[in-house]
Design a protein around this motif. Structure first.
Motif, PDB file in Angstrom:
ATOM      1  N   ASN A 124      40.932  47.958  37.651  1.00 45.42           N
ATOM      2  CA  ASN A 124      40.259  48.624  38.911  1.00 45.42           C
ATOM      3  C   ASN A 124      38.792  48.403  38.889  1.00 45.42           C
ATOM      4  OD1 ASN A 124      42.737  50.031  39.405  1.00 45.42           O
ATOM      5  ND2 ASN A 124      42.234  51.765  37.881  1.00 45.42           N
ATOM      6  N   LEU A 125      38.199  48.267  37.831  1.00 42.75           N
ATOM      7  CA  LEU A 125      36.809  47.921  37.813  1.00 42.75           C
ATOM      8  C   LEU A 125      36.691  46.550  38.526  1.00 42.75           C
ATOM      9  CD1 LEU A 125      33.686  48.324  37.022  1.00 42.75           C
ATOM     10  CD2 LEU A 125      34.415  47.052  34.556  1.00 42.75           C
ATOM     11  N   ARG A 126      37.555  45.510  37.943  1.00 41.64           N
ATOM     12  CA  ARG A 126      37.464  44.221  38.911  1.00 41.64           C
ATOM     13  C   ARG A 126      37.461  44.332  40.328  1.00 41.64           C
ATOM     14  NH1 ARG A 126      41.059  41.224  41.168  1.00 41.64           N
ATOM     15  NH2 ARG A 126      42.697  42.479  40.164  1.00 41.64           N
ATOM     16  N   ILE A 127      38.373  45.197  40.967  1.00 38.83           N
ATOM     17  CA  ILE A 127      38.555  45.165  42.469  1.00 38.83           C
ATOM     18  C   ILE A 127      37.316  45.913  42.954  1.00 38.83           C
ATOM     19  CG2 ILE A 127      39.605  46.597  44.011  1.00 38.83           C
ATOM     20  CD1 ILE A 127      42.357  46.414  42.495  1.00 38.83           C
ATOM     21  N   LEU A 128      36.728  46.996  42.273  1.00 46.30           N
ATOM     22  CA  LEU A 128      35.379  47.561  42.647  1.00 46.30           C
ATOM     23  C   LEU A 128      34.231  46.756  42.699  1.00 46.30           C
ATOM     24  CD1 LEU A 128      34.839  50.385  43.645  1.00 46.30           C
ATOM     25  CD2 LEU A 128      37.202  50.208  42.735  1.00 46.30           C
ATOM     26  N   MET A 129      34.101  45.954  41.768  1.00 42.99           N
ATOM     27  CA  MET A 129      33.189  44.862  41.778  1.00 42.99           C
ATOM     28  C   MET A 129      33.004  43.792  42.779  1.00 42.99           C
ATOM     29  SD  MET A 129      32.478  44.358  37.350  1.00 42.99           S
ATOM     30  CE  MET A 129      31.278  43.229  37.700  1.00 42.99           C
ATOM     31  N   ASN A 130      34.348  43.542  43.267  1.00 42.22           N
ATOM     32  CA  ASN A 130      34.632  42.391  44.130  1.00 42.22           C
ATOM     33  C   ASN A 130      34.348  43.222  45.745  1.00 42.22           C
ATOM     34  OD1 ASN A 130      35.493  40.299  42.799  1.00 42.22           O
ATOM     35  ND2 ASN A 130      37.542  40.932  42.662  1.00 42.22           N
ATOM     36  N   LEU A 131      34.586  44.442  45.766  1.00 40.62           N
ATOM     37  CA  LEU A 131      34.162  45.261  46.926  1.00 40.62           C
ATOM     38  C   LEU A 131      32.503  45.442  47.213  1.00 40.62           C
ATOM     39  CD1 LEU A 131      37.071  47.914  46.945  1.00 40.62           C
ATOM     40  CD2 LEU A 131      36.767  46.059  48.749  1.00 40.62           C
ATOM     41  N   LEU A 132      31.688  45.265  45.997  1.00 40.46           N
ATOM     42  CA  LEU A 132      30.625  45.428  46.000  1.00 40.46           C
ATOM     43  C   LEU A 132      29.798  44.200  46.360  1.00 40.46           C
ATOM     44  CD1 LEU A 132      29.523  47.016  42.583  1.00 40.46           C
ATOM     45  CD2 LEU A 132      28.970  48.141  44.783  1.00 40.46           C
ATOM     46  N   ARG A 133      30.605  43.309  46.352  1.00 36.80           N
ATOM     47  CA  ARG A 133      29.877  41.917  47.010  1.00 36.80           C
ATOM     48  C   ARG A 133      30.436  41.678  48.403  1.00 36.80           C
ATOM     49  NH1 ARG A 133      32.886  37.801  43.123  1.00 36.80           N
ATOM     50  NH2 ARG A 133      31.838  36.102  44.655  1.00 36.80           N
ATOM     51  N   GLU A 134      30.951  42.565  48.963  1.00 32.24           N
ATOM     52  CA  GLU A 134      31.399  42.480  50.487  1.00 32.24           C
ATOM     53  C   GLU A 134      30.036  42.467  51.442  1.00 32.24           C
ATOM     54  OE1 GLU A 134      34.050  42.930  52.462  1.00 32.24           O
ATOM     55  OE2 GLU A 134      35.854  43.323  51.269  1.00 32.24           O
TER      56      GLU A 134
ATOM     57  N   SER B 264      23.245  41.247  34.421  1.00 31.49           N
ATOM     58  CA  SER B 264      22.195  40.493  35.250  1.00 31.49           C
ATOM     59  C   SER B 264      22.420  40.546  36.827  1.00 31.49           C
ATOM     60  CB  SER B 264      21.884  39.033  34.705  1.00 31.49           C
ATOM     61  OG  SER B 264      23.001  38.479  34.866  1.00 31.49           O
ATOM     62  N   LYS B 265      23.739  40.140  37.087  1.00 27.51           N
ATOM     63  CA  LYS B 265      24.124  40.166  38.465  1.00 27.51           C
ATOM     64  C   LYS B 265      24.122  41.571  39.168  1.00 27.51           C
ATOM     65  CE  LYS B 265      27.235  36.234  37.957  1.00 27.51           C
ATOM     66  NZ  LYS B 265      28.541  35.847  37.921  1.00 27.51           N
TER      67      LYS B 265
END
Length: 425
Positions: free
Chosen positions: A342-352, A387-388
């Motif tokens: 779930n965290l992986r999916i959310l971090m990808n959405l933060l990069r939208e 850092s990212k």
């Protein structure tokens, strides 16, 4: 007169029958003429020529003796209109709400039959049905001139659910024209809110006829019916027992496909119903999510959050935030933020690239960061990407100033900056 006396008084005087009649008639005519002249005062300058004597067989003489025919009186015509009083005598009695419902029920039964009657008659009946449904809507909603009358609404509602009128109306919607479908949708929607003796009798009816919900949900598979049945469905799931039935049925899985239908209007309508099911009745939703966590969020992540459709992703991430931030779903939220997938999916959405998706994703991501009992694998992912994440949040802000958002962002940055590696248990 002298002639008459001579004829009747002197037996020696003989007059032929024809001459006698002519003489009598001639004397009668002259006497009448003299009387008319005396009455109107006409003086003739010249003596009138003696009129020729008519024989007994002369029609003119007979006509003079006959009285004048009375003038013909005008009789009634087809176009003549009855008087105002007569109109009042034959004026139809206004229909009561109960009458309208009963007649509508009869017409719905007729509409549900196979079209074996004459086409003209069927069209007339269907037109009458549309008119009745419009009248039902006006009773429930009122019109531009008057507000709805509570007593009339109560009578209508009670009669509507006394028999299977709701079932007849729902199943008959496909046979109605577009305007009648719209009116029927509004009637069904309004009836869900009508109380009779402080009771929502629509809820009681639906509990006993729960299969009607199967018809409404399946409406999303029919392009012509989807929006009408969808609107009815959203009003019906205002009742908690009805919503629970839909949540626990196999229909719930279908919504993940309905939301991605190519028809934008239908997909948006299905998404609105999906949201209503997952947010209205808090305790029922919490129970459903706890029991169905595995399959539900597996479908939610793969079909909605990771959808190729931008609108689907945006709606899904916003709804996810509404669900997890609700206190009644605290157990589900804790479980969700403990998953590295779930965290992986959310971090990808933060990069939208979309700012709106980023903002909504942040409201869910902050739950991962604020969790005081983070699993070691969650901590490890956050440290690896620290850092990212900090660079992202440095310039991360909504279009409009929002103090609460800034406070939440500061807390997230602080939590990530302070993370220390944890050993796996």
């Amino acid at each position: 007169m002298q002639l008459i006396r001579n004829i009747t008084g002197n037996p020696e005087v003989t007059v032929l029958k024809e001459k006698r009649a002519a003489g009598v008639l001639d004397s009668f005519a002259k006497g009448g003429e003299n009387r008319r002249r005396a009455t109107i005062g006409i003086c003739a300058s010249k003596p009138r020529a003696e009129a020729p004597r008519a024989s007994a067989a002369t029609p003119a003489a007979v006509q003079r003796l006959s009285p004048p025919a009375p003038a013909a009186q005008p009789g009634p015509t087809l176009d003549s209109k009855p008087s105002t009083k007569m109109k009042g005598l034959f004026k139809s009695k206004p229909r009561t709400p109960v009458d309208v419902v009963r007649q509508t029920r009869e017409l719905l039964i007729f509409a549900g039959r196979a079209p074996d009657t004459r086409e003209t008659k069927r069209e007339e009946k269907m037109a009458e049905l549309s008119k009745n449904i419009r009248e039902l809507k006006q009773i429930l909603y009122g019109n531009s001139e008057s507000e709805p009358v509570s007593e009339a609404c109560a009578q209508l509602t009670q009669e509507f659910f006394r028999e299977n009128t709701l079932r007849l109306l729902i199943t008959c919607v496909p046979k109605l024209n577009l305007e009648a479908r719209k009116d029927a949708t509004q009637v069904v929607a309004n009836l869900q809110r009508q109380q009779v003796h402080s009771k929502l009798i629509a809820c009681e009816y639906l509990e006993k006829n729960i299969d009607l919900l199967d018809i409404l949900v399946s409406g999303y598979e029919n392009t012509d019916m989807a929006l009408h049945y969808g609107a009815m469905l959203r009003e019906c799931i205002r009742h908690q027992t009805v919503a629970k039935y839909v949540l626990e049925s196999q229909h719930m899985k279908k919504f993940f496909d309905f939301i991605q239908l190519p028809n934008f209007d239908i997909a948006a309508d299905a998404a609105a119903t999906f949201k209503e099911l997952l947010t209205r009745h808090k305790s029922t939703v919490a129970e459903f999510l706890s029991k169905n966590y595995e399959w539900f969020f597996a479908e939610y992540n793969s079909k909605l959050l990771e959808s190729s459709n931008y609108i689907t992703r945006r709606q899904a991430i916003k709804l996810l935030g509404d669900i997890l931030l609700d206190r009644s779903n605290s157990v589900v939220m804790t479980r969700y933020v403990s998953s590295r997938d779930n965290l992986r999916i959310l971090m990808n959405l933060l990069r939208e690239s979309s700012k709106s998706i980023q903002i909504e994703a942040f409201h869910v991501f902050k739950l991962f960061a604020a969790n005081q009992n983070k699993p070691p694998d969650i901590v490890g992912i956050l440290i690896t990407n620290r850092s990212k994440l900090l660079r992202l949040f440095a310039d991360f802000k909504p279009d409009k100033e929002n103090e609460q958002f800034e406070a939440d962002k500061a807390l997230v940055v602080k939590e990530i900056a302070a993370l220390e590696p944890r050993d796996r248990p």
